[in-house]
Write a protein that holds these residues in place. Structure first.
Motif, PDB file in Angstrom:
ATOM      1  N   PRO A 105       0.803  -1.232   0.000  1.00 28.53           N
ATOM      2  CA  PRO A 105       0.000   0.000   0.000  1.00 28.53           C
ATOM      3  C   PRO A 105       0.836   1.283   0.000  1.00 28.53           C
ATOM      4  CG  PRO A 105      -0.940  -1.564   1.522  1.00 28.53           C
ATOM      5  CD  PRO A 105       0.364  -2.152   1.042  1.00 28.53           C
ATOM      6  N   GLN A 106       1.942   1.296   0.760  1.00 31.01           N
ATOM      7  CA  GLN A 106       2.778   2.500   0.818  1.00 31.01           C
ATOM      8  C   GLN A 106       3.414   2.787  -0.552  1.00 31.01           C
ATOM      9  OE1 GLN A 106       3.115  -0.194   2.757  1.00 31.01           O
ATOM     10  NE2 GLN A 106       2.742   0.455   4.869  1.00 31.01           N
ATOM     11  N   GLU A 107       3.891   1.741  -1.232  1.00 33.92           N
ATOM     12  CA  GLU A 107       4.513   1.913  -2.543  1.00 33.92           C
ATOM     13  C   GLU A 107       3.479   2.350  -3.578  1.00 33.92           C
ATOM     14  OE1 GLU A 107       7.655   1.989  -5.296  1.00 33.92           O
ATOM     15  OE2 GLU A 107       7.631   1.961  -3.123  1.00 33.92           O
ATOM     16  N   LEU A 108       2.287   1.768  -3.492  1.00 31.67           N
ATOM     17  CA  LEU A 108       1.203   2.136  -4.410  1.00 31.67           C
ATOM     18  C   LEU A 108       0.806   3.604  -4.210  1.00 31.67           C
ATOM     19  CD1 LEU A 108      -0.775   1.161  -6.559  1.00 31.67           C
ATOM     20  CD2 LEU A 108      -2.298   0.444  -4.720  1.00 31.67           C
ATOM     21  N   ALA A 109       0.668   4.017  -2.956  1.00 27.48           N
ATOM     22  CA  ALA A 109       0.305   5.410  -2.654  1.00 27.48           C
ATOM     23  C   ALA A 109       1.394   6.366  -3.146  1.00 27.48           C
ATOM     24  CB  ALA A 109       0.073   5.585  -1.159  1.00 27.48           C
ATOM     25  N   ARG A 110       2.669   6.027  -2.904  1.00 29.60           N
ATOM     26  CA  ARG A 110       3.777   6.879  -3.343  1.00 29.60           C
ATOM     27  C   ARG A 110       3.760   7.058  -4.859  1.00 29.60           C
ATOM     28  NH1 ARG A 110       8.226   6.610  -5.825  1.00 29.60           N
ATOM     29  NH2 ARG A 110       8.337   4.351  -5.951  1.00 29.60           N
ATOM     30  N   THR A 111       3.586   5.948  -5.569  1.00 30.65           N
ATOM     31  CA  THR A 111       3.577   6.010  -7.031  1.00 30.65           C
ATOM     32  C   THR A 111       2.392   6.826  -7.539  1.00 30.65           C
ATOM     33  OG1 THR A 111       4.690   3.868  -7.141  1.00 30.65           O
ATOM     34  CG2 THR A 111       3.586   4.621  -9.141  1.00 30.65           C
ATOM     35  N   ALA A 112       1.218   6.637  -6.936  1.00 35.89           N
ATOM     36  CA  ALA A 112       0.026   7.386  -7.358  1.00 35.89           C
ATOM     37  C   ALA A 112       0.203   8.885  -7.132  1.00 35.89           C
ATOM     38  CB  ALA A 112      -1.204   6.871  -6.620  1.00 35.89           C
ATOM     39  N   VAL A 113       0.757   9.253  -5.992  1.00 36.77           N
ATOM     40  CA  VAL A 113       0.974  10.674  -5.695  1.00 36.77           C
ATOM     41  C   VAL A 113       2.008  11.263  -6.654  1.00 36.77           C
ATOM     42  CG1 VAL A 113       1.888  12.300  -3.981  1.00 36.77           C
ATOM     43  CG2 VAL A 113       0.225  10.562  -3.296  1.00 36.77           C
ATOM     44  N   GLU A 114       3.093  10.534  -6.917  1.00 28.61           N
ATOM     45  CA  GLU A 114       4.116  11.027  -7.839  1.00 28.61           C
ATOM     46  C   GLU A 114       3.580  11.164  -9.264  1.00 28.61           C
ATOM     47  OE1 GLU A 114       7.614   8.612  -7.410  1.00 28.61           O
ATOM     48  OE2 GLU A 114       8.050   9.414  -5.423  1.00 28.61           O
ATOM     49  N   LEU A 115       2.757  10.217  -9.682  1.00 29.40           N
ATOM     50  CA  LEU A 115       2.143  10.321 -11.011  1.00 29.40           C
ATOM     51  C   LEU A 115       1.202  11.521 -11.059  1.00 29.40           C
ATOM     52  CD1 LEU A 115       1.618   9.298 -13.870  1.00 29.40           C
ATOM     53  CD2 LEU A 115      -0.139   7.784 -12.909  1.00 29.40           C
ATOM     54  N   GLY A 116       0.400  11.696 -10.023  1.00 33.28           N
ATOM     55  CA  GLY A 116      -0.495  12.855  -9.956  1.00 33.28           C
ATOM     56  C   GLY A 116       0.281  14.162  -9.998  1.00 33.28           C
ATOM     57  N   ASP A 140       4.528  18.319 -27.753  1.00 34.93           N
ATOM     58  CA  ASP A 140       5.154  17.291 -28.578  1.00 34.93           C
ATOM     59  C   ASP A 140       5.355  15.986 -27.803  1.00 34.93           C
ATOM     60  OD1 ASP A 140       8.056  16.153 -29.640  1.00 34.93           O
ATOM     61  OD2 ASP A 140       6.759  16.910 -31.238  1.00 34.93           O
ATOM     62  N   ARG A 141       5.260  14.873 -28.519  1.00 33.04           N
ATOM     63  CA  ARG A 141       5.409  13.555 -27.903  1.00 33.04           C
ATOM     64  C   ARG A 141       6.765  13.412 -27.193  1.00 33.04           C
ATOM     65  NH1 ARG A 141       5.171   7.695 -30.847  1.00 33.04           N
ATOM     66  NH2 ARG A 141       3.152   8.406 -31.592  1.00 33.04           N
ATOM     67  N   LYS A 142       7.838  13.965 -27.781  1.00 32.20           N
ATOM     68  CA  LYS A 142       9.166  13.872 -27.169  1.00 32.20           C
ATOM     69  C   LYS A 142       9.201  14.579 -25.819  1.00 32.20           C
ATOM     70  CE  LYS A 142      11.719  13.502 -31.493  1.00 32.20           C
ATOM     71  NZ  LYS A 142      12.676  14.149 -32.396  1.00 32.20           N
ATOM     72  N   VAL A 143       8.530  15.724 -25.739  1.00 30.36           N
ATOM     73  CA  VAL A 143       8.483  16.475 -24.485  1.00 30.36           C
ATOM     74  C   VAL A 143       7.709  15.679 -23.437  1.00 30.36           C
ATOM     75  CG1 VAL A 143       7.653  18.584 -23.375  1.00 30.36           C
ATOM     76  CG2 VAL A 143       8.698  18.694 -25.655  1.00 30.36           C
ATOM     77  N   THR A 144       6.575  15.111 -23.843  1.00 25.07           N
ATOM     78  CA  THR A 144       5.762  14.314 -22.917  1.00 25.07           C
ATOM     79  C   THR A 144       6.558  13.127 -22.406  1.00 25.07           C
ATOM     80  OG1 THR A 144       3.772  14.981 -24.114  1.00 25.07           O
ATOM     81  CG2 THR A 144       3.569  13.086 -22.666  1.00 25.07           C
ATOM     82  N   SER A 145       7.243  12.435 -23.299  1.00 25.01           N
ATOM     83  CA  SER A 145       8.066  11.283 -22.898  1.00 25.01           C
ATOM     84  C   SER A 145       9.163  11.709 -21.934  1.00 25.01           C
ATOM     85  CB  SER A 145       8.700  10.628 -24.124  1.00 25.01           C
ATOM     86  OG  SER A 145       7.724  10.035 -24.927  1.00 25.01           O
ATOM     87  N   ALA A 146       9.789  12.857 -22.211  1.00 28.25           N
ATOM     88  CA  ALA A 146      10.856  13.348 -21.340  1.00 28.25           C
ATOM     89  C   ALA A 146      10.334  13.656 -19.938  1.00 28.25           C
ATOM     90  CB  ALA A 146      11.510  14.583 -21.958  1.00 28.25           C
ATOM     91  N   VAL A 147       9.144  14.241 -19.859  1.00 32.19           N
ATOM     92  CA  VAL A 147       8.551  14.549 -18.552  1.00 32.19           C
ATOM     93  C   VAL A 147       8.321  13.256 -17.773  1.00 32.19           C
ATOM     94  CG1 VAL A 147       6.449  15.374 -17.394  1.00 32.19           C
ATOM     95  CG2 VAL A 147       7.499  16.737 -19.219  1.00 32.19           C
ATOM     96  N   MET A 148       7.769  12.260 -18.435  1.00 30.14           N
ATOM     97  CA  MET A 148       7.494  10.992 -17.747  1.00 30.14           C
ATOM     98  C   MET A 148       8.799  10.307 -17.335  1.00 30.14           C
ATOM     99  SD  MET A 148       4.302  10.979 -17.415  1.00 30.14           S
ATOM    100  CE  MET A 148       4.021   9.311 -16.800  1.00 30.14           C
ATOM    101  N   LYS A 149       9.809  10.367 -18.189  1.00 34.23           N
ATOM    102  CA  LYS A 149      11.106   9.744 -17.887  1.00 34.23           C
ATOM    103  C   LYS A 149      11.774  10.454 -16.713  1.00 34.23           C
ATOM    104  CE  LYS A 149      15.258   8.054 -20.132  1.00 34.23           C
ATOM    105  NZ  LYS A 149      15.976   7.890 -21.380  1.00 34.23           N
ATOM    106  N   THR A 150      11.667  11.773 -16.676  1.00 32.41           N
ATOM    107  CA  THR A 150      12.263  12.563 -15.596  1.00 32.41           C
ATOM    108  C   THR A 150      11.691  12.157 -14.235  1.00 32.41           C
ATOM    109  OG1 THR A 150      12.648  14.438 -17.040  1.00 32.41           O
ATOM    110  CG2 THR A 150      12.547  14.913 -14.693  1.00 32.41           C
ATOM    111  N   HIS A 151      10.407  11.847 -14.203  1.00 29.14           N
ATOM    112  CA  HIS A 151       9.770  11.471 -12.926  1.00 29.14           C
ATOM    113  C   HIS A 151      10.085  10.037 -12.525  1.00 29.14           C
ATOM    114  CE1 HIS A 151       7.576  15.113 -11.913  1.00 29.14           C
ATOM    115  NE2 HIS A 151       7.489  15.301 -13.217  1.00 29.14           N
ATOM    116  N   ASN A 152      10.642   9.252 -13.442  1.00 30.30           N
ATOM    117  CA  ASN A 152      11.127   7.903 -13.148  1.00 30.30           C
ATOM    118  C   ASN A 152      10.166   7.121 -12.242  1.00 30.30           C
ATOM    119  OD1 ASN A 152      12.830   5.700 -13.160  1.00 30.30           O
ATOM    120  ND2 ASN A 152      14.064   6.481 -11.446  1.00 30.30           N
TER     121      ASN A 152
END
Length: 193
Positions: A105-116, A140-152
């Motif tokens: 639950p703690q890992e799931l909550a952390r990931t959900a908050v970070e994604l949000g 642009d798709r590249k920018v979106t991908s970079a944002v998601m990659k940055t948040h790891n």
């Protein structure tokens, strides 16, 4: 219908949709002129634009009405001619959260908050359906991908698909959330309050 036949076609209601069996049959041998709209224009109930064939169209629908791809806007039985709306939807990032099932639950909550945080910080609208999150591409798709990659975000899987592949899964209000104004979104942290 040509420009000389009609100066401005006033559209106050949608007659049907090209996907309906009745209209599909009727349009099969007809001359079809296209009113090409982007996802933002399609959300408007009032607009003025020329068709591909050059006919000026003034759309004036009821306040809650929105155009859908394939909507028949004008039918001239004498000329066997129609004006049909064609809507070009942008791409959508689909985030699959299924790989998160079974996490503590703690890992799931952390990931959900970070994604949000990742999505909210960019002011990206999102719709959640089951274990998938749909986000329209506003940059642009590249920018979106970079944002998601940055948040790891480990185990968070995303892919990009055409908006037309997503709409069958969405209720009308969800489609408006994803596509209504997505092309107009901008990133700013200025708070007018």
């Amino acid at each position: 219908m040509t420009t000389s036949d009609v100066r401005t076609a006033l559209i106050e209601q949608v007659l049907g949709n090209a996907a309906d069996p009745h209209w599909r049959e009727r349009l099969a041998g007809a001359t079809v002129d296209t009113l090409a709209l982007d996802q933002w224009e399609a959300q408007k109930n009032r607009l003025r634009k020329a068709t591909v064939g050059g006919v000026e169209v003034a759309v004036s629908l009821d306040r809650a009405a929105r155009l859908r791809d394939g909507d028949v806007l004008r039918w001239d039985p004498d000329r066997n001619a129609a004006v049909v709306a064609r809507i070009e939807l942008g791409e959508v990032m689909v985030i699959d959260l299924a790989p998160l099932h079974g996490l503590a639950p703690q890992e799931l909550a952390r990931t959900a908050v970070e994604l949000g945080h990742a999505l909210g910080n960019q002011h990206w609208p999102a719709v959640i359906k089951g274990s998938r999150v749909f986000v329209p591409l506003t940059v642009d798709r590249k920018v979106t991908s970079a944002v998601m990659k940055t948040h790891n975000l480990p185990r968070v899987v995303c892919e990009f698909v055409p908006g037309s592949e997503v709409t069958p899964f969405l209720a009308p209000h969800e489609a408006r959330r994803l596509f209504g104004g997505a092309a107009e979104a901008s990133h700013t942290h200025d708070d007018p309050r």
